[in-house]
Design an enzyme around this catalytic site. Structure first.
Site, PDB file in Angstrom:
ATOM      1  N   GLU A  51       0.820  -1.215   0.000  1.00 52.34           N
ATOM      2  CA  GLU A  51       0.000   0.000   0.000  1.00 52.34           C
ATOM      3  C   GLU A  51       0.851   1.261   0.000  1.00 52.34           C
ATOM      4  O   GLU A  51       1.952   1.272   0.530  1.00 52.34           O
ATOM      5  CB  GLU A  51      -0.853   0.026   1.274  1.00 52.34           C
ATOM      6  CG  GLU A  51      -1.805  -1.130   1.381  1.00 52.34           C
ATOM      7  CD  GLU A  51      -2.590  -1.105   2.688  1.00 52.34           C
ATOM      8  OE1 GLU A  51      -3.170  -2.133   3.024  1.00 52.34           O
ATOM      9  OE2 GLU A  51      -2.604  -0.062   3.373  1.00 52.34           O
ATOM     10  N   CYS A 103      -1.547  -2.583  15.086  1.00 49.11           N
ATOM     11  CA  CYS A 103      -1.272  -2.341  13.665  1.00 49.11           C
ATOM     12  C   CYS A 103      -1.691  -3.519  12.785  1.00 49.11           C
ATOM     13  O   CYS A 103      -1.378  -4.673  13.090  1.00 49.11           O
ATOM     14  CB  CYS A 103       0.221  -2.065  13.498  1.00 49.11           C
ATOM     15  SG  CYS A 103       0.724  -1.865  11.796  1.00 49.11           S
ATOM     16  N   CYS A 116       3.348  -5.147  16.302  1.00 50.54           N
ATOM     17  CA  CYS A 116       2.733  -4.188  17.236  1.00 50.54           C
ATOM     18  C   CYS A 116       1.220  -4.492  17.323  1.00 50.54           C
ATOM     19  O   CYS A 116       0.583  -4.725  16.300  1.00 50.54           O
ATOM     20  CB  CYS A 116       2.958  -2.762  16.763  1.00 50.54           C
ATOM     21  SG  CYS A 116       4.708  -2.397  16.549  1.00 50.54           S
ATOM     22  N   CYS A 133       5.106  -7.171   8.018  1.00 51.77           N
ATOM     23  CA  CYS A 133       6.057  -6.652   9.002  1.00 51.77           C
ATOM     24  C   CYS A 133       6.186  -7.685  10.107  1.00 51.77           C
ATOM     25  O   CYS A 133       5.205  -8.332  10.458  1.00 51.77           O
ATOM     26  CB  CYS A 133       5.532  -5.337   9.580  1.00 51.77           C
ATOM     27  SG  CYS A 133       6.649  -4.587  10.780  1.00 51.77           S
ATOM     28  N   CYS A 167       3.264   8.451   1.044  1.00 54.17           N
ATOM     29  CA  CYS A 167       3.618   7.566   2.155  1.00 54.17           C
ATOM     30  C   CYS A 167       3.884   6.190   1.553  1.00 54.17           C
ATOM     31  O   CYS A 167       2.996   5.610   0.927  1.00 54.17           O
ATOM     32  CB  CYS A 167       2.461   7.517   3.149  1.00 54.17           C
ATOM     33  SG  CYS A 167       2.717   6.316   4.451  1.00 54.17           S
ATOM     34  N   CYS A 217      -3.454   1.469   7.790  1.00 56.27           N
ATOM     35  CA  CYS A 217      -2.363   0.847   7.066  1.00 56.27           C
ATOM     36  C   CYS A 217      -2.381  -0.662   7.187  1.00 56.27           C
ATOM     37  O   CYS A 217      -2.501  -1.196   8.280  1.00 56.27           O
ATOM     38  CB  CYS A 217      -1.078   1.389   7.628  1.00 56.27           C
ATOM     39  SG  CYS A 217       0.110   1.442   6.368  1.00 56.27           S
TER      40      CYS A 217
HETATM   41  N1  SAH Z   1       7.159   0.432  11.063  1.00 57.31           N
HETATM   42  C1  SAH Z   1       7.308   1.817  11.177  1.00 57.31           C
HETATM   43  C2  SAH Z   1       6.692   2.591  10.051  1.00 57.31           C
HETATM   44  C3  SAH Z   1       5.363   2.111   9.568  1.00 57.31           C
HETATM   45  S1  SAH Z   1       4.019   2.261  10.691  1.00 57.31           S
HETATM   46  C4  SAH Z   1       6.811   2.304  12.504  1.00 57.31           C
HETATM   47  O1  SAH Z   1       6.199   1.527  13.220  1.00 57.31           O
HETATM   48  O2  SAH Z   1       7.075   3.444  12.837  1.00 57.31           O
HETATM   49  C5  SAH Z   1       3.618   3.983  10.511  1.00 57.31           C
HETATM   50  C6  SAH Z   1       2.966   4.617  11.698  1.00 57.31           C
HETATM   51  O3  SAH Z   1       1.605   4.184  11.829  1.00 57.31           O
HETATM   52  C7  SAH Z   1       3.639   4.283  13.015  1.00 57.31           C
HETATM   53  O4  SAH Z   1       3.769   5.429  13.810  1.00 57.31           O
HETATM   54  C8  SAH Z   1       2.671   3.303  13.606  1.00 57.31           C
HETATM   55  O5  SAH Z   1       2.840   3.188  14.977  1.00 57.31           O
HETATM   56  C9  SAH Z   1       1.351   3.883  13.180  1.00 57.31           C
HETATM   57  N2  SAH Z   1       0.210   2.987  13.262  1.00 57.31           N
HETATM   58  C10 SAH Z   1       0.131   1.688  12.961  1.00 57.31           C
HETATM   59  N3  SAH Z   1      -1.110   1.203  13.175  1.00 57.31           N
HETATM   60  C11 SAH Z   1      -1.842   2.248  13.618  1.00 57.31           C
HETATM   61  C12 SAH Z   1      -3.199   2.394  14.021  1.00 57.31           C
HETATM   62  N4  SAH Z   1      -4.046   1.366  14.017  1.00 57.31           N
HETATM   63  N5  SAH Z   1      -3.595   3.612  14.426  1.00 57.31           N
HETATM   64  C13 SAH Z   1      -2.751   4.678  14.440  1.00 57.31           C
HETATM   65  N6  SAH Z   1      -1.469   4.602  14.070  1.00 57.31           N
HETATM   66  C14 SAH Z   1      -1.009   3.393  13.678  1.00 57.31           C
HETATM   67 FE1  SF4 Z   2       5.395  -2.956  11.815  1.00 55.39          FE
HETATM   68 FE2  SF4 Z   2       3.031  -1.832  12.171  1.00 55.39          FE
HETATM   69 FE3  SF4 Z   2       4.701  -2.051  14.217  1.00 55.39          FE
HETATM   70 FE4  SF4 Z   2       5.262  -0.308  12.244  1.00 55.39          FE
HETATM   71  S1  SF4 Z   2       3.529  -0.212  13.649  1.00 55.39           S
HETATM   72  S2  SF4 Z   2       6.670  -1.773  13.199  1.00 55.39           S
HETATM   73  S3  SF4 Z   2       4.434  -1.443  10.500  1.00 55.39           S
HETATM   74  S4  SF4 Z   2       3.753  -3.764  13.100  1.00 55.39           S
END
Ligand code: SAH
Ligand code: SF4
Length: 345
Positions: A92, A119, A116, A112, A105, A333
């Site tokens: 994406e 996410c 987390c 990944c 973006c 995302c």
């Molecule tokens: N892996 C990297 C970059 C991709 S994620 C990282 O974690 O920073 C990009 C951003 O989206 C990160 O700040 C992540 O914490 C945030 N993100 C992911 N899932 C989300 C969600 N459900 N709501 C809000 N922010 C989210």
């Molecule tokens: Fe990976 Fe999502 Fe965590 Fe970023 S926020 S490191 S994309 S699992």
């Protein structure tokens, strides 16, 4: 023998390749410019001899992304893309309009492995790293599809850029090359969940990009419950790496903080956060968490966000709430990809 990914090559590497072909090295700049213009075949490189084009075609391929789905926001012109890669994988990208220009973006991995809890990108683990050329192609396609010059890039899509370190750094060099897209490093942000070893390594390159840290919590108890990476490198180690990064690059750090109802959104949390990041020249970006159906996190309410930001500001922390773009195409995302992969199964 597999073909060479020429779009991931910088000019000196293309020169080396041309040497092996017995061709003059000055052709490297021409080839690089063609690749940066978005051509998809060597035949389009009309100022090269037929025989060179043939040699290139026999030995190399030009990476690209194909638009599988396009969701356009009627509210603000944000476009969310689902791209198909040459091996059938999906990633994406998001195209956004801001006052200061057009931002893309990009994703850096398919999936990944950081896992987390909030996410969608990490729900099925990591499939593969993206090549530098696949990152570059996302920027080019967004520019081409919207007929504009892209001025800013954020590496905040699917994937952890510092878990794909070499390709991410290569992408930064390619996208900022003055013979290519020429997007200034100052206009690029790299977001990490806190891969501390990668932050130290990145500091060695001393590139003037903005480092965004997905902090999301003011203490280890909350952060470890949300982010596995915090068990490897805790907040203290992460912030030490940020201070070191700042000392080397002189750049302001951006802290991302997803506001989750009842988890990290109280005044006490704001105080804790302000105390922890004290002394780091930084900017806190508050993001109302995007609910993902696989977890039950809820967005913090507006009142809590307002109180949180006021408290931070009262303590001298610069903070903003991220503007919601494309609210009518709301798919956080990783969700677009998951939806499509599931449909196909
Ligand atoms: N892996 C990297 C970059 C991709 S994620 C990282 O974690 O920073 C990009 C951003 O989206 C990160 O700040 C992540 O914490 C945030 N993100 C992911 N899932 C989300 C969600 N459900 N709501 C809000 N922010 C989210
Ligand atoms: Fe990976 Fe999502 Fe965590 Fe970023 S926020 S490191 S994309 S699992």
């Amino acid at each position: 023998m597999s073909k060479i990914d020429i779009k991931s090559m910088q000019i000196p590497e293309i020169k080396e390749l041309l040497k092996q072909f017995g061709e003059p090295s000055y052709r490297a700049e021409q080839i690089f410019k063609w690749l940066s213009s978005g051509v998809e075949s060597f035949d389009e490189m009309t100022n090269l001899s037929k025989s060179l084009r043939q040699k290139l075609d026999e030995n190399c391929y030009i990476a690209s992304v194909k638009i599988e789905k396009r969701l356009c926001s009627a509210i603000d012109g944000t476009v969310k893309y689902l791209y198909r890669l040459h091996d059938g994988e999906f990633i994406e990208s998001v195209f956004m309009k801001y006052k200061h220009g057009y931002t893309v973006c990009i994703s850096t991995q398919v999936g990944c492995r950081m896992g987390c809890s909030f996410c969608a990108s990490g729900l099925d683990g990591l499939f593969r790293n993206l090549t530098a050329s696949e990152m570059l192609s996302q920027v080019m396609m967004a520019g081409k599809d919207n007929g504009v010059r892209i001025s800013n890039v954020v590496m905040m899509g699917m994937g952890e850029p510092l878990d794909n370190f070499d390709n991410s750094v290569k992408f930064l060099k390619l996208v900022s090359d003055e013979n290519g897209l020429n997007i200034g490093l100052r206009h690029i942000s790299l977001s990490t969940s806190g891969v501390v070893s990668g932050i130290y390594k990145l500091a060695e390159y001393n590139m003037p990009i903005t480092l965004s840290i997905s902090l999301h919590a003011p203490n280890d108890e909350i952060r470890s419950a949300m982010m596995k990476v915090n068990k490897k490198w805790n907040i203290e180690e992460l912030l030490k790496a940020c201070r070191d990064y700042q000392k080397v690059t002189g750049r302001r750090i951006s802290f991302e903080y997803a506001m989750i109802n009842g988890v990290n959104d109280s005044i006490k949390h704001a105080d804790e956060l302000a105390a922890r990041i004290k002394g780091i020249m930084s900017h806190v970006n508050l993001i109302p968490v995007n609910p993902v159906k696989e977890n039950d996190y809820q967005k913090a309410n507006d009142k809590a966000i307002k109180a949180f930001i006021d408290r931070l500001e009262g303590r001298g922390v610069v903070a903003t709430v991220r503007r919601t773009l494309g609210a009518d195409i709301n798919a956080s995302c990783g969700q677009l990809r998951r939806g499509t992969v599931k449909e196909a199964m």
